[in-house]
Write a protein that holds these residues in place. Structure first.
Motif, PDB file in Angstrom:
ATOM      1  N   THR A  94      10.754 -48.504  42.808  1.00  0.00           N
ATOM      2  CA  THR A  94      10.261 -47.725  41.668  1.00  0.00           C
ATOM      3  C   THR A  94      10.805 -46.299  41.776  1.00  0.00           C
ATOM      4  O   THR A  94      10.803 -45.726  42.873  1.00  0.00           O
ATOM      5  CB  THR A  94       8.717 -47.678  41.680  1.00  0.00           C
TER       6      THR A  94
ATOM      7  N   ARG B 129       5.500 -43.989  29.683  1.00  0.00           N
ATOM      8  CA  ARG B 129       5.776 -44.594  30.988  1.00  0.00           C
ATOM      9  C   ARG B 129       4.502 -44.649  31.825  1.00  0.00           C
ATOM     10  O   ARG B 129       3.685 -43.720  31.800  1.00  0.00           O
ATOM     11  CB  ARG B 129       6.859 -43.800  31.734  1.00  0.00           C
ATOM     12  N   ARG B 130       4.354 -45.731  32.575  1.00  0.00           N
ATOM     13  CA  ARG B 130       3.216 -45.858  33.488  1.00  0.00           C
ATOM     14  C   ARG B 130       3.519 -45.027  34.738  1.00  0.00           C
ATOM     15  O   ARG B 130       4.541 -45.223  35.385  1.00  0.00           O
ATOM     16  CB  ARG B 130       2.990 -47.313  33.859  1.00  0.00           C
TER      17      ARG B 130
ATOM     18  N   SER C 286       3.986 -49.430  38.554  1.00  0.00           N
ATOM     19  CA  SER C 286       4.241 -48.292  37.670  1.00  0.00           C
ATOM     20  C   SER C 286       5.719 -48.184  37.342  1.00  0.00           C
ATOM     21  O   SER C 286       6.583 -48.772  38.008  1.00  0.00           O
ATOM     22  CB  SER C 286       3.761 -46.998  38.340  1.00  0.00           C
ATOM     23  N   ASP C 287       6.005 -47.431  36.288  1.00  0.00           N
ATOM     24  CA  ASP C 287       7.397 -47.165  35.910  1.00  0.00           C
ATOM     25  C   ASP C 287       7.992 -46.026  36.728  1.00  0.00           C
ATOM     26  O   ASP C 287       9.203 -45.951  36.932  1.00  0.00           O
ATOM     27  CB  ASP C 287       7.471 -46.816  34.421  1.00  0.00           C
ATOM     28  N   VAL C 288       7.132 -45.114  37.168  1.00  0.00           N
ATOM     29  CA  VAL C 288       7.569 -44.002  37.998  1.00  0.00           C
ATOM     30  C   VAL C 288       6.402 -43.599  38.883  1.00  0.00           C
ATOM     31  O   VAL C 288       5.236 -43.684  38.484  1.00  0.00           O
ATOM     32  CB  VAL C 288       8.048 -42.804  37.139  1.00  0.00           C
TER      33      VAL C 288
END
Length: 776
Positions: free
Chosen positions: A535, A412-413, A489-491
């Motif tokens: 996000t 994950r990004r 970002s993913d998180v």
């Protein structure tokens, strides 16, 4: 130089410490006596040659003059300026040699230092703050930490540590909340006593602070007046001091700056002598908090001048004036000679001081300033850092975790945002040397303190970092970049919170009080903007107090709280976020929802909670004792046949706890008392016992508490502590809010017999026994 004096008795190690002190007192002049009742504040010289070259500027006196008749204490030789530990030890030894040579009896000074988050010296390990101790619910680990701190202090020539703080948090706005262990007297008392045992076990005198009431100041303002009833004082503020005294054995107590109902603690004979000594039996020394005696004149208006202040403090029961010579110097000498202060008060204080010095070996002919060689002084070794890391890991609290966002998984990004994310100082409380002494850029921090960015970056190599804003100030220009990073970002891990300091130099710490419980600066705006991206956000708080997490923060997928977790806190946080460590911390303070409402701890009666007669809802966002894990636990109450509980007896209750998840973890089983009908209003629930229970996946344990009826005692309508017959409940719970509406187990009991009055000898401890079963 010393003359010939009789030394056959006060030097005789075959006599008791008290007998040796008694033999010495008649031999001393008034000036020699009073010299033993003062400290002098001088720093160690970085060259190792003795006191710092400019010590007169700090002490207000010439070194040769102040030691001419002896000296009671040396104040903070290591904690004044950055000094290499080896050079500092040499300097202290040289100073002691000067003290011994200059005075007639050749008695060395007792040396004290701060040690709240470790030995407050340059290049010494910095451990997590006391709020983190409370979050660990692990007294054994705190005792181990204190023992290691004490051994490092002894190696450097220190005799006394000004810790622990056993004030119970009453208003989170108070800047010194970070120095407290929590908001519950039983937790504070048991953890504080453990710290005392560790420090005293190393040979260092522990000093209980601050006796009493300091943490209940009006408006959460430092040194502000305290207005509390005698029941709040007796049932909330005093029990941790009593527990630490009886279960830990400290040899010193420091007065509070507080005035309670108009009487300053430093002048309160009923507190420092009547309660502490006559009722509780304390036989050690009472040292003044820094400048507290002079404050009786200058800030509190109960003394006309310095001599009057000195007399008030001596009569109240203070033995030693710290940090340096002031009212106990020339003003006190003149007052005694003029008949304004009875010399018997001087002798009383001196007797306690010399007895303690004898216990420490400072009256022995073969006394040495250091137990070893200066070259052996190492204050930040691998073992100490590992212990600091263990405590940091245990103290981090997973407050919320929705949708399985934590632990962070590979692939994950991840964006790291926030003003404390890349700040090593965000790991440290205000009594850590780098924060307490202030910036010395030419010396550096003295120890390696990985920031969250540095630590998380080793586990997530492609981490994106944007600060977003500063901890303080109103500059919002960086928020747009933070929003962009989160959107890409993913998180997003969003780290906000405090920087500790002193008297306005920080957002948390002594003299850094808060008007409300909003995040400092524009950090709330940063949080709102990042949450609005959609996000998933992991909100990380690195702080010295609980900040309000109201509805505007409900969109955070996860919330993690760390209370200044020390020099290895960045690593511990990174390990918790990525799942390398399973979080086990529990909140030692409640986290409020409303930043502007009057802060209130969980220790409230029914009308202190949400009611239909007020439009203000004080229900916290997260309650005292709350904390989550990456595994799951199931509880099952066990029938121990308990129904009646004699008012002079004990009862046993038990619960079975099983780790039903796929990985090892630790549950914190909490036991609360609910007293539905009493002669005074009582908290809906209050903690009376707890147990930290590590379990492997599939493993179960029987957790059994033996509860003395004394645990149900409180201050009754006549002002005496009693156990009152009647119906009560013992409730197993995962937090204080669970206990208020029991979701696991409530054991109904009836206290039987007649009302019983208790004294200082009452049973203070609820014992827990853990019996583990195999995994299954």
């Amino acid at each position: 130089m010393r003359g010939q004096v009789p030394i056959d008795k006060w030097r005789d190690t075959r006599l008791t410490a008290a007998e040796r002190a008694e033999a010495l007192i008649p031999l001393m002049t008034l000036e020699e006596k009073i010299a033993q009742l003062v400290g002098v504040w001088v720093g160690a010289d970085a060259s190792g040659g003795g006191v710092a070259p400019h010590q007169a500027d700090m002490a207000g006196v010439e070194w040769s003059d102040v030691i001419a008749h002896g000296l009671g204490q040396l104040t903070r030789p290591f904690g004044t300026a950055p000094v290499d530990p080896v050079a500092g030890a040499r300097s202290l030894a040289a100073s002691q040699a000067q003290i011994v040579a200059a005075s007639r009896f050749g008695i060395p000074a007792q040396v004290h230092e701060e040690c709240l988050t470790g030995f407050a010296a340059w290049r010494a390990t910095v451990y997590p703050t006391p709020l983190s101790w409370g979050a660990s619910f692990d007294p054994e680990l705190i005792e181990e930490m204190a023992g290691r701190i004490g051994r490092s202090m002894r190696a450097a020539g220190i005799h006394q540590g000004l810790s622990p703080v056993v004030d119970v948090t009453r208003d989170y706005r108070w800047g010194r909340t970070e120095e407290t262990i929590g908001e519950d007297p039983y937790l504070v008392g048991t953890v504080g006593a453990a710290y005392v045992r560790g420090l005293e076990g190393s040979g260092v005198v522990a000093t209980l602070k601050h006796f009493a009431g300091y943490s209940a100041s009006r408006g959460g303002r430092n040194h502000a007046p305290v207005h509390m009833g005698r029941r709040e004082l007796a049932d909330v503020i005093l029990p941790p001091f009593e527990m630490a005294l009886r279960l830990g054995g400290p040899r010193s107590v420091m007065n509070s700056y507080a005035e309670i109902d108009g009487v300053p603690a430093a002048a309160d004979e009923s507190l420092l002598t009547g309660l502490l000594r006559d009722e509780w039996g304390f036989a050690g020394t009472v040292v003044s908090d820094y400048f507290a005696i002079r404050f009786l004149q200058k800030l509190q208006g109960v003394a006309a001048d310095a001599a009057d202040a000195a007399g008030l403090a001596l009569r109240a029961g203070i033995d030693v004036e710290l940090p340096t010579v002031d009212t106990f110097g020339a003003p006190l000498i003149e007052a005694v000679k003029a008949g304004q202060v009875d010399e018997a008060l001087i002798d009383r204080a001196l007797r306690r001081v010399l007895t303690q010095k004898a216990e420490l070996g400072l009256l022995d002919e073969d006394w040495r300033p250091l137990p070893g060689e200066p070259e052996d002084v190492r204050l930040d070794d691998e073992e100490s850092q590992e212990l600091a890391l263990r405590l940091a890991r245990e103290s981090i609290v997973l407050v919320r975790n929705t949708g399985g966002v934590l632990p962070l998984t590979t692939g994950r990004r991840v964006a790291l945002v926030g003003p404390v994310a890349d700040d090593p100082m965000a790991m440290l409380g205000c009594y850590a040397f780098p924060a307490h002494v202030g910036p010395h850029p030419e010396h550096g921090l003295g120890i390696d303190i990985p920031s969250l960015r540095e630590a998380l970056g080793t586990l997530i190599p492609d981490l994106t970092y944007v600060p977003g804003c500063d901890i303080t100030g109103d500059d919002t220009s960086g928020i747009a970049a933070a929003v962009a990073a989160a959107e890409e970002s993913d998180v997003c891990v969003l780290a906000v919170g405090d920087r500790a300091g002193l008297f306005g130099r920080g957002t948390s710490g002594e003299g850094c009080d808060a008007a409300d419980l909003r995040l400092p600066g524009v950090q709330s705006e940063l949080v709102r903007a990042v949450l609005a991206t959609g996000t998933p956000v992991v909100l990380v708080l690195l702080a010295g107090r609980p900040y309000a997490l109201g509805p505007e923060f409900d969109a955070a997928a996860a919330v993690v709280y760390a209370f200044f977790p020390g020099q290895r806190g960045g690593q511990a946080l990174a390990e918790v976020l990525t799942g390398a460590v399973n979080p086990t911390g529990r909140l030692p303070v409640s986290v409020p929802r409303d930043a502007g409402g009057l802060p209130a701890t969980y220790l409230s009666p029914w009308l202190g909670r949400r009611t239909e007669v007020s439009s203000v809802d004080p229900t916290p966002a997260y309650s005292f004792g709350h904390g989550l894990s990456y595994t799951t636990f199931e509880w099952e109450p066990l029938d121990t046949g308990a129904a009646e509980w004699p008012v002079d007896g004990e009862v046993t209750v038990a619960v079975s706890v099983r780790n039903t998840g796929s990985r090892a973890g630790a549950e914190v089983v909490q036991l609360y008392l609910h007293d539905p009908v009493a002669q005074t209003t009582r908290p809906v629930v209050r903690l009376v016992g707890y147990a930290r229970v590590p379990l492997e996946a599939g493993q179960a344990a029987r957790v059994e508490f033996t509860v003395p009826a004394d645990a149900a005692s409180f201050t009754g309508v006549r002002g005496r502590r009693i156990v009152e017959p009647g119906d009560v409940e013992l409730r197993f719970a995962r937090s204080s809010s669970d206990a208020a509406t029991p979701s696991v187990a409530a054991v109904p009991l009836r206290l039987t017999g007649v009302e019983r009055e208790l004294g200082h000898d009452r049973n203070l401890l609820v014992t827990a026994r853990i019996t583990r079963e195999g995994a299954g």
